[in-house]
Design an enzyme around this catalytic site. Sequence first.
Site, short mmCIF file in Angstrom:
data_model
loop_
_atom_site.label_atom_id
_atom_site.label_comp_id
_atom_site.label_asym_id
_atom_site.label_seq_id
_atom_site.Cartn_x
_atom_site.Cartn_y
_atom_site.Cartn_z
N ARG A 1 0.82 -1.21 -0.05
CA ARG A 1 -0.03 -0.10 -0.06
C ARG A 1 0.86 1.30 0.14
O ARG A 1 0.48 2.24 -0.60
CB ARG A 1 -0.78 0.11 1.19
CG ARG A 1 -1.82 -1.12 1.14
CD ARG A 1 -3.07 -1.03 0.58
NE ARG A 1 -3.93 0.10 0.77
CZ ARG A 1 -5.09 0.17 0.07
NH1 ARG A 1 -5.47 -0.89 -0.67
NH2 ARG A 1 -5.74 1.23 0.47
N ASN B 1 -6.32 3.75 -11.57
CA ASN B 1 -5.41 4.34 -10.97
C ASN B 1 -4.35 3.14 -10.68
O ASN B 1 -3.53 3.10 -9.49
CB ASN B 1 -6.01 4.60 -9.35
CG ASN B 1 -6.67 3.39 -8.77
OD1 ASN B 1 -6.78 2.42 -9.28
ND2 ASN B 1 -7.41 3.74 -7.47
N GLU C 1 -8.69 -12.45 -1.52
CA GLU C 1 -8.49 -12.11 -2.58
C GLU C 1 -7.38 -12.98 -3.40
O GLU C 1 -7.39 -13.34 -4.51
CB GLU C 1 -7.74 -10.64 -2.63
CG GLU C 1 -8.77 -9.61 -2.41
CD GLU C 1 -8.39 -8.26 -2.13
OE1 GLU C 1 -7.26 -7.95 -2.19
OE2 GLU C 1 -9.22 -7.23 -1.81
#
Length: 141
Positions: free
Chosen positions: A87, A114, A128
Amino acid sequence: MANQRTLSIIKPDAVAKNVIGEIESRFEKGGLKIVAAKMLQLSEEKAGGFYAEHKERPFFKDLVGFMTSGPVVVQVLEGEEAIAKNRDLMGATNPKEAAPGTIRADFAEAIDANAVHGSDSPESAEREIAYFFAADEICPR
Ligand code: IDP
């Protein structure tokens, strides 16, 4: 510090810009290892399922449209505090707010295109990763 895995996606805008290698290099230089990777053309169903938590949001339809607009690279990154580190390397969701030198500041144009996705918690990462990879497609090293 914990060794973690996180799910990363290089989104269609970045694939179209031909900057896959430059983005992978950010991860590798940032201390993360790529332990699984594949290029995919997402279906509407697969993209919609991935972003199911956003399905009531006004931008959901556009988000699915964008994520199915071209191929993506999905991958598993591994390393110390991999979720937060990824991140940090990505930068803020809105590239206009992303810190200089982050992937989104350098390669993304707008909040709806993005460049990258990264899991935001250990629970998201587990869900995920399993959404895209079977256990035998991940190669610890
Ligand atoms: P993240 O990708 O930084 O974790 P999330 O809030 O989980 O951000 O949103 C998922 C994706 O949905 C974002 O990466 C972005 O592409 C898109 N998105 C989020 N907010 C907006 C918005 O206000 N308008 C358009 N797209 C948005």
